[in-house]
Structures are given as structure tokens and as C-alpha cells.
Design a protein around this motif. Structure first.
Motif, PDB file in Angstrom:
ATOM      1  N   ASN A  13      -9.483   1.014  -7.287  1.00 19.95           N
ATOM      2  CA  ASN A  13      -9.820   0.076  -6.211  1.00 19.95           C
ATOM      3  C   ASN A  13      -8.946  -1.168  -6.274  1.00 19.95           C
ATOM      4  O   ASN A  13      -8.667  -1.793  -5.268  1.00 19.95           O
ATOM      5  CB  ASN A  13     -11.312  -0.266  -6.219  1.00 19.95           C
ATOM      6  N   GLU A  14      -8.480  -1.497  -7.504  1.00 23.04           N
ATOM      7  CA  GLU A  14      -7.599  -2.665  -7.606  1.00 23.04           C
ATOM      8  C   GLU A  14      -6.227  -2.351  -6.996  1.00 23.04           C
ATOM      9  O   GLU A  14      -5.622  -3.198  -6.336  1.00 23.04           O
ATOM     10  CB  GLU A  14      -7.460  -3.080  -9.064  1.00 23.04           C
ATOM     11  N   LEU A  15      -5.778  -1.137  -7.215  1.00 19.47           N
ATOM     12  CA  LEU A  15      -4.519  -0.723  -6.588  1.00 19.47           C
ATOM     13  C   LEU A  15      -4.656  -0.729  -5.067  1.00 19.47           C
ATOM     14  O   LEU A  15      -3.766  -1.171  -4.352  1.00 19.47           O
ATOM     15  CB  LEU A  15      -4.149   0.683  -7.064  1.00 19.47           C
ATOM     16  N   ALA A  16      -5.807  -0.258  -4.622  1.00 11.61           N
ATOM     17  CA  ALA A  16      -6.041  -0.221  -3.180  1.00 11.61           C
ATOM     18  C   ALA A  16      -6.011  -1.629  -2.617  1.00 11.61           C
ATOM     19  O   ALA A  16      -5.455  -1.883  -1.548  1.00 11.61           O
ATOM     20  CB  ALA A  16      -7.397   0.432  -2.898  1.00 11.61           C
ATOM     21  N   ARG A  17      -6.596  -2.560  -3.386  1.00 19.05           N
ATOM     22  CA  ARG A  17      -6.606  -3.934  -2.918  1.00 19.05           C
ATOM     23  C   ARG A  17      -5.178  -4.473  -2.841  1.00 19.05           C
ATOM     24  O   ARG A  17      -4.810  -5.159  -1.892  1.00 19.05           O
ATOM     25  CB  ARG A  17      -7.461  -4.786  -3.861  1.00 19.05           C
ATOM     26  N   TYR A  18      -4.397  -4.120  -3.863  1.00 24.92           N
ATOM     27  CA  TYR A  18      -3.008  -4.569  -3.876  1.00 24.92           C
ATOM     28  C   TYR A  18      -2.267  -4.046  -2.647  1.00 24.92           C
ATOM     29  O   TYR A  18      -1.543  -4.773  -1.965  1.00 24.92           O
ATOM     30  CB  TYR A  18      -2.322  -4.094  -5.162  1.00 24.92           C
ATOM     31  N   ASN A  19      -2.508  -2.803  -2.345  1.00 27.17           N
ATOM     32  CA  ASN A  19      -1.828  -2.214  -1.181  1.00 27.17           C
ATOM     33  C   ASN A  19      -2.264  -2.875   0.116  1.00 27.17           C
ATOM     34  O   ASN A  19      -1.456  -3.126   1.008  1.00 27.17           O
ATOM     35  CB  ASN A  19      -2.104  -0.709  -1.132  1.00 27.17           C
ATOM     36  N   THR A  20      -3.569  -3.162   0.177  1.00 26.25           N
ATOM     37  CA  THR A  20      -4.061  -3.863   1.363  1.00 26.25           C
ATOM     38  C   THR A  20      -3.390  -5.211   1.485  1.00 26.25           C
ATOM     39  O   THR A  20      -2.984  -5.636   2.571  1.00 26.25           O
ATOM     40  CB  THR A  20      -5.585  -4.042   1.249  1.00 26.25           C
ATOM     41  N   ARG A  21      -3.268  -5.885   0.340  1.00 29.91           N
ATOM     42  CA  ARG A  21      -2.655  -7.216   0.367  1.00 29.91           C
ATOM     43  C   ARG A  21      -1.193  -7.132   0.781  1.00 29.91           C
ATOM     44  O   ARG A  21      -0.691  -7.990   1.516  1.00 29.91           O
ATOM     45  CB  ARG A  21      -2.754  -7.859  -1.014  1.00 29.91           C
ATOM     46  N   LYS A  22      -0.525  -6.088   0.311  1.00 32.53           N
ATOM     47  CA  LYS A  22       0.886  -5.947   0.701  1.00 32.53           C
ATOM     48  C   LYS A  22       1.005  -5.703   2.201  1.00 32.53           C
ATOM     49  O   LYS A  22       1.869  -6.277   2.881  1.00 32.53           O
ATOM     50  CB  LYS A  22       1.520  -4.790  -0.087  1.00 32.53           C
ATOM     51  N   ALA A  23       0.087  -4.893   2.687  1.00 28.60           N
ATOM     52  CA  ALA A  23       0.094  -4.643   4.134  1.00 28.60           C
ATOM     53  C   ALA A  23      -0.190  -5.922   4.892  1.00 28.60           C
ATOM     54  O   ALA A  23       0.442  -6.223   5.913  1.00 28.60           O
ATOM     55  CB  ALA A  23      -0.954  -3.580   4.474  1.00 28.60           C
ATOM     56  N   ALA A  24      -1.128  -6.704   4.362  1.00 29.47           N
ATOM     57  CA  ALA A  24      -1.458  -7.979   5.000  1.00 29.47           C
ATOM     58  C   ALA A  24      -0.245  -8.896   4.963  1.00 29.47           C
ATOM     59  O   ALA A  24       0.077  -9.580   5.943  1.00 29.47           O
ATOM     60  CB  ALA A  24      -2.647  -8.624   4.296  1.00 29.47           C
ATOM     61  N   SER A  25       0.431  -8.900   3.813  1.00 32.06           N
ATOM     62  CA  SER A  25       1.625  -9.729   3.668  1.00 32.06           C
ATOM     63  C   SER A  25       2.651  -9.355   4.731  1.00 32.06           C
ATOM     64  O   SER A  25       3.254 -10.210   5.372  1.00 32.06           O
ATOM     65  CB  SER A  25       2.199  -9.534   2.269  1.00 32.06           C
ATOM     66  N   PHE A  26       2.800  -8.055   4.935  1.00 36.11           N
ATOM     67  CA  PHE A  26       3.732  -7.577   5.944  1.00 36.11           C
ATOM     68  C   PHE A  26       3.308  -8.074   7.316  1.00 36.11           C
ATOM     69  O   PHE A  26       4.119  -8.533   8.128  1.00 36.11           O
ATOM     70  CB  PHE A  26       3.772  -6.040   5.913  1.00 36.11           C
TER      71      PHE A  26
ATOM     72  N   SER B 118       9.635 -13.020   0.019  1.00 36.52           N
ATOM     73  CA  SER B 118      10.463 -12.507  -1.078  1.00 36.52           C
ATOM     74  C   SER B 118       9.585 -11.785  -2.082  1.00 36.52           C
ATOM     75  O   SER B 118       8.433 -12.138  -2.297  1.00 36.52           O
ATOM     76  CB  SER B 118      11.197 -13.667  -1.747  1.00 36.52           C
ATOM     77  N   GLY B 119      10.155 -10.778  -2.700  1.00 31.91           N
ATOM     78  CA  GLY B 119       9.435 -10.056  -3.750  1.00 31.91           C
ATOM     79  C   GLY B 119       8.440  -9.059  -3.216  1.00 31.91           C
ATOM     80  O   GLY B 119       7.723  -8.446  -3.976  1.00 31.91           O
ATOM     81  N   VAL B 120       8.388  -8.890  -1.913  1.00 34.32           N
ATOM     82  CA  VAL B 120       7.444  -7.919  -1.399  1.00 34.32           C
ATOM     83  C   VAL B 120       8.225  -6.702  -0.914  1.00 34.32           C
ATOM     84  O   VAL B 120       9.110  -6.801  -0.073  1.00 34.32           O
ATOM     85  CB  VAL B 120       6.636  -8.505  -0.231  1.00 34.32           C
ATOM     86  N   ASP B 121       7.881  -5.599  -1.491  1.00 32.62           N
ATOM     87  CA  ASP B 121       8.542  -4.371  -1.084  1.00 32.62           C
ATOM     88  C   ASP B 121       7.725  -3.778   0.043  1.00 32.62           C
ATOM     89  O   ASP B 121       6.708  -3.125  -0.161  1.00 32.62           O
ATOM     90  CB  ASP B 121       8.586  -3.413  -2.288  1.00 32.62           C
ATOM     91  N   VAL B 122       8.159  -4.046   1.262  1.00 39.18           N
ATOM     92  CA  VAL B 122       7.313  -3.680   2.388  1.00 39.18           C
ATOM     93  C   VAL B 122       7.264  -2.190   2.629  1.00 39.18           C
ATOM     94  O   VAL B 122       6.349  -1.685   3.255  1.00 39.18           O
ATOM     95  CB  VAL B 122       7.744  -4.389   3.677  1.00 39.18           C
ATOM     96  N   ALA B 123       8.265  -1.494   2.121  1.00 43.93           N
ATOM     97  CA  ALA B 123       8.253  -0.054   2.361  1.00 43.93           C
ATOM     98  C   ALA B 123       7.301   0.650   1.403  1.00 43.93           C
ATOM     99  O   ALA B 123       6.831   1.735   1.691  1.00 43.93           O
ATOM    100  CB  ALA B 123       9.651   0.509   2.195  1.00 43.93           C
ATOM    101  N   ALA B 124       7.051  -0.012   0.292  1.00 44.86           N
ATOM    102  CA  ALA B 124       6.292   0.629  -0.762  1.00 44.86           C
ATOM    103  C   ALA B 124       4.923   1.180  -0.350  1.00 44.86           C
ATOM    104  O   ALA B 124       4.603   2.312  -0.709  1.00 44.86           O
ATOM    105  CB  ALA B 124       6.127  -0.330  -1.932  1.00 44.86           C
ATOM    106  N   PRO B 125       4.135   0.432   0.394  1.00 43.20           N
ATOM    107  CA  PRO B 125       2.778   0.916   0.627  1.00 43.20           C
ATOM    108  C   PRO B 125       2.705   2.303   1.228  1.00 43.20           C
ATOM    109  O   PRO B 125       1.790   3.050   0.935  1.00 43.20           O
ATOM    110  CB  PRO B 125       2.198  -0.111   1.595  1.00 43.20           C
ATOM    111  N   THR B 126       3.674   2.670   2.030  1.00 44.85           N
ATOM    112  CA  THR B 126       3.560   3.959   2.703  1.00 44.85           C
ATOM    113  C   THR B 126       4.133   5.104   1.873  1.00 44.85           C
ATOM    114  O   THR B 126       3.873   6.257   2.172  1.00 44.85           O
ATOM    115  CB  THR B 126       4.289   3.932   4.057  1.00 44.85           C
ATOM    116  N   THR B 127       4.917   4.765   0.856  1.00 45.85           N
ATOM    117  CA  THR B 127       5.559   5.854   0.137  1.00 45.85           C
ATOM    118  C   THR B 127       4.868   6.231  -1.167  1.00 45.85           C
ATOM    119  O   THR B 127       4.629   7.414  -1.406  1.00 45.85           O
ATOM    120  CB  THR B 127       7.016   5.490  -0.195  1.00 45.85           C
ATOM    121  N   ASP B 128       4.546   5.224  -2.008  1.00 43.13           N
ATOM    122  CA  ASP B 128       3.945   5.632  -3.292  1.00 43.13           C
ATOM    123  C   ASP B 128       2.431   5.498  -3.262  1.00 43.13           C
ATOM    124  O   ASP B 128       1.826   5.252  -2.209  1.00 43.13           O
ATOM    125  CB  ASP B 128       4.566   4.851  -4.456  1.00 43.13           C
TER     126      ASP B 128
END
Lengths: 195, 220
Positions: B169-182, B190-200
Motif C-alpha cells: 500500500n505504501e508503494l501504491a501511495r507513492y505511485n499515486t503521488r507520482k501521478a499527482a505530481s505529474f 525535477s527528480g520525478v520519473d513521470v514514465a515510471a508509474p505506467t511501466t513498473d
């Protein structure tokens, strides 16, 4: 200042007892344990009950308003009966009928029973019987009984006027009631004397 | 006859006293603090942290266009530099300003129970001070963004990738946050890999699903 005792205090019952005794004593001292006096409001020969209750209501209203204004009492702590429109009208009519027929209201019947009036004991028996029937028949009119709930409804809010102006109007209304009942009483007394 | 005169006198006296009191009350000025919250209640509210709304919840509110008002209590200069999307700038110093009628200028924003009002500043100090001022006026629907904009940047704009060992669930939260960041930066942070959430992280829930509904941030 207020509340003098916290609402969770076990002293509440003691205070309630003292207030109840004082209330009963004053009812008796004002002559309210006489059913003739109470029924007199309906027949128009004695308006003492109406005047006493008006005086009490106006005094309490002004007292609470001033206490609230000066911050001695938090008016939010005062319990206000929720208002149910239909049930209030029907209940008022039933209570009024009982008042005229029996010559007591629930409070004065207890105070009259306490000084040994036989009719008051019968009245009290009727009150208990009525309460039992009411309870047993409750499912029949439950929807009506809980319908039309308006919560803490305030007349002055519905009228769209300030509390202070409503109080003034109500005091004037009370004074008119004092004068009007005095006139009615005198007229009725004259008519009674003729017979 | 004497009785009746006495009777009249007594009622006249009562009537005059009652009428005098009622007139006096009507003439009294409006009580100054008739609406204020009781001190005991306010003190209890202060130590109760249901007033906090997390940055994740704020991000979700913005993205889902929830019923809320964001109030930035910093100065207009700071507001101009950066602010949350859709936020109102109501500097803390102007919170209790009055309009030309002598009413509180911002009561229309704060004194309602339809929309949540979320206050934020850089940290949480100014927003909490603003919260106390508003709660004291007995406004019901006031919240504070926990950690302020500093926390916003640390968690939403530039979230740190957690270890692989953390719970799903913590990973899921991280992914949500990355999506939100996007969502908020358009991928420019900077430092946000925007492609990451959809691939790994294929074992975690898809990133575009809304995060599990968290406990409400409080409320009345």
C-alpha cells in the motif's frame, strides 16, 4: 456563571427535587390546586392562572435574555423542546380538553393530590391510565407523532424579526392580556350576579 | 372596591417593570461576542488533530474537483510565487478585516458548512494560527493542510521512492503521488520519473485509480 451544576452531575436530581418542591409549593400558594380556579379561565370568571403564567413567562424570558446578554448564562445550554407542528396542535387540544373537564393540569393535579383533594387523586389515576393507553397504542399514530419535526424552532426567526423586538411585542401582548382579562372577568362577574 | 384598586396598582407596577426591561433590552447594543466559541471548547479543539488534512487528501480534492475551498494565508508576494491550483489568497493578517458595513470581510468564505475550507501556509504554523482565529469565531468547517507547502513539495511534487521492502500500500501511495505530481507539474518537477508509474510495479494497483478512501480529515 451558569450552569450552576454541570449537566453530568448527580446533583441534578437533588436540584430537580428542590425546584419541583418549590414549584408545587408556589402552585398551591397561588391557589392553583383549586379546580374551580383553573376551569375559571375557560368559563371566564377567573383569569388568575393565565396572568400568573404570563407573568412567569415574561419574567423568565427577560431574565434569561439579560443573563445571556451579560454572559452569566450560556443560552445554548438551555434545552428547547423540539417542535412538531401537527402533534403540538393535537396535543394542545387534548390537554386543553382535559384541563376543562378535569379542572387540573398535570402539575397542579399532583399538588392538589398532595393536599388531599379526592378529585385530584382520581385525576392522577386518569393521567396514569391515559399514559398507559397512549403507550400501548403508540404504533397506531407513531408516524403522526414524529411527523412535522422542525427542531429548535423560534417564533422570532420565523417572523424574521430580532429577538429583542419579539420580546417587546410579547411583553405588550402580555400587558394587553392582563387588561383584557380584567375586563372580561368584571363583565362575567356582573352577569353572574344578575342571576 | 379597594381590592380592585390594589389589584390594578399591582398589575400596573408589574407591567411597567416588564415593559421597561423589554425596552432596555431592545435598546442595548448588539453583544460583541455572542457568537464566539466557548474557551473550553476551543482549547479542546486545539489539541485535537482532526483539523488536519493530509497533502494526499488535498491533492485528491483538487484532482477530483471536490467541494472545497483552499485558502492560502501567506502574503500576496508568496502567493504570486507559487500557490496551489484554485487557491484563494487570504493573508493571515487580513483574516479579521471588516468590510464597509462592519461585518467580517471573509465570513462569506469561512462561515458556511457546505464546503470544506483548507488553510495552508509554508509550514503549518501560520495556517494553524489562522485556524485558531477562525475557530474562535465558531466557524465550523475549517481545516489545516498538514505540514503546509513544505510537506506538499516533499510528498506530492517530489515524492521519494520507497524501498522495495515496504508494504504494497505504501508503494501504491507513492505511485499515486507520482501521478499527482505529474498532474500538478506536467512532469516538469525535477527528480520525478513521470514514465515510471505506467511501466513498473505491475503488482501494485494501477496508478490512475484513486487511492483508497482514507479516513476523513475530521469534520463536524
Amino acid at each position: 456563571m451558569g450552569p450552576i451544576f454541570s449537566t453530568a452531575s448527580e446533583w441534578n436530581y437533588v436540584i430537580a427535587l428542590i425546584i419541583g418542591i418549590a414549584f408545587g409549593y408556589i402552585l398551591e400558594a397561588a391557589g392553583f390546586s383549586t379546580s374551580r380556579k383553573l376551569a375559571g379561565v375557560f368559563y371566564g370568571y377567573d383569569f388568575v392562572v393565565l396572568r400568573v403564567f404570563f407573568t412567569a413567562a415574561l419574567t423568565a424570558m427577560l431574565g434569561l435574555a439579560f443573563f445571556g446578554y451579560f454572559g452569566w448564562l450560556d443560552l445554548d445550554n438551555i434545552y428547547i423542546n423540539p417542535y412538531y407542528i401537527g402533534p403540538a396542535i393535537v396535543g394542545g387540544a387534548v390537554m386543553g380538553l382535559g384541563f376543562i373537564i378535569g379542572g387540573f393540569c398535570p402539575g397542579t393535579s399532583v399538588s392538589a393530590a398532595a393536599i388531599g383533594k379526592v378529585d385530584a387523586w382520581f385525576f392522577l389515576g386518569g393521567v396514569l391510565l391515559g399514559a398507559l393507553i397512549f403507550d400501548l397504542a403508540y404504533p397506531l399514530y407513531k408516524d403522526f407523532f414524529t411527523g412535522g419535526a422542525r427542531g429548535k424552532a423560534m417564533i422570532y426567526e420565523d417572523l424574521g424579526m430580532g429577538k429583542e423586538w419579539f420580546m417587546l411585542v410579547f411583553v405588550i401582548f402580555g400587558i394587553i392580556a392582563f387588561a383584557a382579562t380584567a375586563i372580561i372577568q368584571r363583565k362575567v362577574a356582573k352577569r353572574v350576579n344578575k342571576y | 372596591m379597594d381590592d380592585r384598586r390594589n389589584f390594578k396598582k399591582r398589575y400596573a407596577f408589574v407591567s411597567i417593570v416588564l415593559l421597561g426591561l423589554a425596552l432596555w433590552y431592545a435598546a442595548l447594543p448588539e453583544p460583541y461576542n455572542n457568537k464566539e466559541l466557548k474557551p473550553e471548547t476551543l482549547l479542546l479543539d486545539v489539541i485535537d488533530d482532526t483539523r488536519y488534512v493530509t497533502t494526499d487528501e488535498v491533492a485528491k480534492m483538487i484532482i477530483e474537483n471536490d467541494y472545497y475551498i483552499l485558502a492560502d494565508v501567506r502574503t500576496p508576494e508568496e502567493f504570486a510565487t507559487y500557490h496551489l491550483p484554485g487557491a484563494l489568497n487570504i493573508p493571515a493578517a487580513e483574516l479579521l478585516d471588516k468590510d464597509e458595513n462592519g461585518d467580517l470581510k471573509w465570513s462569506g468564505v469561512f462561515d458556511q458548512d457546505v464546503r470544506k475550507v483548507v488553510l495552508y501556509s509554508n509550514g503549518a504554523i501560520y495556517s494553524s494560527q489562522a485556524w485558531i482565529l477562525l475557530r474562535r469565531l465558531n466557524y465550523k468547517n475549517i481545516f489545516v493542510m498538514k505540514g503546509g507547502l513544505n510537506e506538499w513539495f516533499a510528498t506530492i511534487i517530489m515524492p521519494k521512492k520507497p524501498d522495495d521492502s515496504v508494504a504494497d500500500n505504501e508503494l501504491a501511495r507513492y505511485n499515486t503521488r507520482k501521478a499527482a505530481s505529474f498532474y500538478f507539474t506536467g512532469g516538469k518537477a525535477s527528480g520525478v520519473d513521470v514514465a515510471a508509474p505506467t511501466t513498473d510495479n505491475s503488482h501494485t494497483p494501477a496508478t490512475n485509480t484513486t487511492p483508497k478512501k482514507k479516513e476523513e480529515g475530521g469534520g463536524c
